[in-house]
Scaffold this active site. Structure first.
Site: not given
Length: 410
Positions: A44, A49, A52, A86, A90, A175, A196, A231, A234-235
């Protein structure tokens, strides 16, 4: 130094295991044979990141114990989009965008997992999903899924109030089919994923049993979260990326150096190979010990993701800034363009916004009012302050709060 005969015991001891379809059977399997397992990565974005990274750590642990990872790139599933976690559907990516992102993933994964001589496989579910005959797929795969049961899954249930599109509803089937396909073609016996992904993994385990009477297993690992349950990774500038062009090695180092005190031991357990006895010996009530542990965490992870050289640079820069020396050579920086200036200058609010240090001018004003912004060591008190082109050509150092330093230049 703790040692383990079975990788499952090590993963469990480090707190990586969240749920497992059959813990006793999985432990026996991992202790008695070399197991092929897979983890899926939807393409995506054009970089992996921090979220992962935990998955790559697990893959490396498994490979170190002789098991064979499959990194499954989601060239097909990314066309649909996983609704898990989400609140909205997406963004639909083109096939070209997805292929570019998958190629970026391949390069990054190779730093952590050894793909030589068949020790690990890298596959793409586009190879079988994009050419599926929909009617055949429904007859072979769809018949095994109960809509009533699917709607109770967390990944769908949380979306029902805001709306769940039919295209996303197909994701679990796709999946699950991946697991069936990999089991048939590679002998894959396990699927791993974040906690998740539990409902999707269960779908694949049950599909293998129904279609081929094959026993396969699923295991989810602990999500990397803050003490509030959000999670990590993130910044204000967005995700913490593994690509040094998107998140510099220094910014990456500083992210881990500045995590909450309560999270440092858990991050050392989950993300590094630091011995558990050493981690558990950290005195969480001693500020000096906690700071040393954060520095070790940041150094270890920057070495792994970037290089020892970059970790050394980041550590030296962080220490010099902390001591007040403010060596700007290796701190994160932003280069402005001439069209961002008006009459040879830029307002401090625009400068902070352009550097990604604030999400809005409103927050920039608030920071200035609180005395939280310094330019070249001088506290900014006036939100209408401007910075001249001449100063920018030499570079100005912005200090935000106590720990964030950023160089802005022209």
């Amino acid at each position: 130094m703790r040692t383990y005969d079975n990788v499952f015991d090590m993963l469990k001891d480090r707190g990586l295991v969240a749920q497992c379809t059959d813990e006793e059977a999985v432990r026996k399997l991992l202790g008695s044979e070399k197991v092929t397992f897979y983890i899926g990565f939807d393409a995506t974005a054009d970089s992996l990141h921090v979220g992962h990274f935990l998955q790559l750590v697990v893959m490396k642990h498994m490979q170190d114990y002789g098991h064979r990872p499959i990194a499954l790139l989601g060239g097909g599933t990314t066309m649909v989009g996983d609704p898990t976690g989400k609140t909205d559907m997406r963004k639909m990516l083109t096939r070209e965008d997805i292929q570019h992102n998958a190629d970026c993933f391949r390069r990054q994964m190779s730093k952590f997992v050894d793909f030589s001589d068949g020790k690990a496989l890298m596959m793409d579910n586009a190879d079988w999903l994009l050419n599926l005959n929909y009617i055949d797929f429904l007859r072979e795969i769809g018949v095994h899924f109960s809509v009533n049961k699917m709607l109770t899954a967390e990944c769908f249930r949380t979306r029902l109030e805001r709306g769940l599109s039919f295209i996303e509803f197909n994701y679990m089937l796709m999946q699950s089919y991946d697991f069936l396909k990999l089991a048939r073609e590679t002998g894959c016996k396990m699927e791993f994923g974040g906690n998740d992904q539990w409902s999707n993994i269960i779908g694949g385990v049950e599909l293998n049993r129904r279609c081929d009477q094959r026993e396969v297993y699923g295991l989810t690992f602990t999500l990397l979260t803050t003490k509030e349950g959000k999670k990590m990774g993130k910044t204000e500038k967005g995700a913490v990326w593994l690509d040094p062009e998107k998140t510099s090695p220094y910014e990456f180092f500083q992210y881990w150096r500045n995590i909450d005190d309560a999270e440092v031991q858990n991050c050392l357990r989950l993300l590094t190979s630091v011995d558990l006895d050493e981690i558990e010996a950290i005195d969480v009530h001693d500020g000096k010990a906690i700071n040393a542990a954060k520095e070790k965490l940041a150094y270890e992870l920057t070495s792994l993701v970037h290089s020892k050289e970059e970790a050394d640079k980041a550590l030296a820069t962080a220490r010099s800034l902390f001591s007040g020396a403010a060596d700007a050579d290796h701190m994160p920086s932003t280069t402005l363009t001439a069209d961002q200036l008006t009459d040879g200058k830029i307002g401090v609010l625009d400068l902070l916004l352009a550097a990604g240090l604030v999400p809005s001018k409103r927050e920039a004003r608030q920071l200035i009012a609180q005395g939280g912004i310094l330019l070249d060591g001088e506290k900014v008190t006036d939100p209408t302050l401007t910075v001249a082109e001449e100063a920018l050509r030499g570079g100005v150092v912005v200090k935000k709060g106590k720990k964030v330093y950023h160089k802005v230049q022209l």
